[in-house]
Motif scaffolding. Structure first.
Motif, short mmCIF file in Angstrom:
data_model
loop_
_atom_site.label_atom_id
_atom_site.label_comp_id
_atom_site.label_asym_id
_atom_site.label_seq_id
_atom_site.Cartn_x
_atom_site.Cartn_y
_atom_site.Cartn_z
N ALA A 1 -25.98 -0.30 -15.58
CA ALA A 1 -24.88 0.55 -16.04
C ALA A 1 -24.10 1.14 -14.87
O ALA A 1 -22.86 1.18 -14.88
N GLU A 2 -24.81 1.58 -13.86
CA GLU A 2 -24.15 2.16 -12.67
C GLU A 2 -23.31 1.10 -11.96
O GLU A 2 -22.18 1.36 -11.55
N SER B 1 -32.97 -2.52 -13.51
CA SER B 1 -33.16 -1.61 -14.63
C SER B 1 -31.84 -1.49 -15.39
O SER B 1 -30.77 -1.80 -14.87
N MET B 2 -31.93 -1.02 -16.62
CA MET B 2 -30.73 -0.85 -17.43
C MET B 2 -29.80 0.20 -16.81
O MET B 2 -28.58 0.06 -16.85
N TYR B 3 -30.38 1.24 -16.23
CA TYR B 3 -29.55 2.28 -15.62
C TYR B 3 -28.86 1.78 -14.36
O TYR B 3 -27.71 2.13 -14.09
N ALA B 4 -29.56 0.92 -13.59
CA ALA B 4 -28.93 0.34 -12.40
C ALA B 4 -27.78 -0.58 -12.81
O ALA B 4 -26.73 -0.61 -12.16
N TYR C 1 -27.07 -0.48 -23.60
CA TYR C 1 -28.06 -0.57 -24.68
C TYR C 1 -27.43 -1.01 -26.00
O TYR C 1 -28.10 -1.64 -26.83
N PRO D 1 -21.27 3.68 -19.25
CA PRO D 1 -22.43 4.50 -19.64
C PRO D 1 -23.63 3.63 -20.00
O PRO D 1 -23.46 2.54 -20.55
N PRO D 2 -24.83 4.10 -19.72
CA PRO D 2 -26.02 3.35 -20.12
C PRO D 2 -26.06 3.05 -21.60
O PRO D 2 -26.56 2.00 -22.03
N SER D 3 -25.51 3.96 -22.41
CA SER D 3 -25.50 3.73 -23.86
C SER D 3 -24.72 2.47 -24.22
O SER D 3 -25.06 1.79 -25.20
#
Length: 210
Positions: free
Chosen positions: A42-43, A37-40, A53, A48-50
C-alpha cells in the motif's frame, strides 16, 4: 471570477489494481518475498491499505495476480518468437526461444523471485504447473509450424517436460546464487535441446507452408 479547479479524476478499479501489482513487482525485485506485506504494498502504491485489501484480501491473492501477469508476458515472448522468420535447424530455434526466456528472467527480478524462488506458496506453484502445460503446447505448435514433427509420446508432453526441466536448473541456480549465472543458463539450454533430441532427429523436414 476565478476559474474553478477541476475535480481530480478518481482512479478506476483497474488502474488501482495495476498500481498494486506494479508496487508488488517493485518490492519483490528489491527485497524479496520474505519482507513483503500488504502495508508495504500500500505504501509503495501510494494508496490506503484498505484499497489493497478490497481487491486482494490476502498477500497470496496479490502474488497470484502478479504471477498471471508474468505468465501473459512469457506467452507474448513465445508468440513473438513464433512469428519471427527462422530458416535454421530446430535446435537453433529452441536455443533462441530458451535464451529469450532466460533474458526475461534476468531483467525481471520479481518474476525470478516468484517462479524460481524457494518459497512454498502452493497456489503459485499450482498455477505455474498449469501454465507450463499451456506454454508447452504453444512451444510444440511453434516448432510444428516450421517442421514436420515425428510421432511423439501420447502419455507425456515432452515439450512441457523440457521447459520444466530447464526451469528447474534455473531455479536451483537462483536459489543457490541469488542470480542466474551464465554456466547454468548454458546447461539449461543444453538440457532442453538434449531432452527433445531424444524424440526429434537432428534434422527435421520443413513443414508444408500451404
Amino acid at each position: 471570477m476565478n476559474a474553478r479547479t477541476p475535480p481530480k479524476r478518481r482512479a478506476s478499479s483497474q488502474e488501482r489494481i495495476e498500481r498494486i501489482l506494479d508496487a508488488t513487482e517493485t518490492l519483490l525485485g528489491e527485497q524479496g518475498l520474505g519482507e513483503l506485506s500488504m502495508y508495504a504494498i500500500a505504501e509503495q502504491a501510494q494508496i490506503p491499505p484498505s484499497s489493497v485489501y478490497h481487491f486482494f484480501p490476502q498477500i497470496g491473492d496479490v502474488l497470484a495476480a502478479l504471477a498471471e501477469r508474468v505468465f501473459l508476458e512469457l506467452d507474448a515472448l513465445l508468440q513473438e518468437q513464433a512469428e519471427m522468420p527462422h530458416q535454421g535447424s530446430w535446435p537453433v530455434l529452441v536455443e533462441r526461444i530458451e535464451a529469450c526466456f532466460q533474458s526475461y528472467y534476468q531483467s525481471h527480478p520479481a518474476a525470478r523471485e516468484l517462479l524460481l524462488g524457494a518459497h512454498e506458496l502452493a497456489a503459485i506453484r499450482q498455477a505455474d504447473r498449469q501454465h507450463d502445460l499451456q506454454l508447452g503446447r504453444r512451444f510444440r505448435e511453434c516448432l510444428a509450424a516450421r517442421y514436420e514433427l515425428p510421432p511423439l509420446p501420447q502419455e507425456v508432453d515432452v515439450f512441457t517436460l523440457a521447459l520444466q526441466a530447464a526451469d528447474k536448473l534455473l531455479a536451483i541456480d537462483y536459489q543457490h546464487n541469488g542470480a542466474l549465472t551464465p554456466p547454468m543458463c548454458r546447461e539449461a539450454t543444453r538440457l532442453i535441446i538434449g531432452y527433445l533430441g531424444l524424440y526429434l532427429p537432428a534434422v527435421l523436414p520443413v513443414a508444408d507452408s500451404r
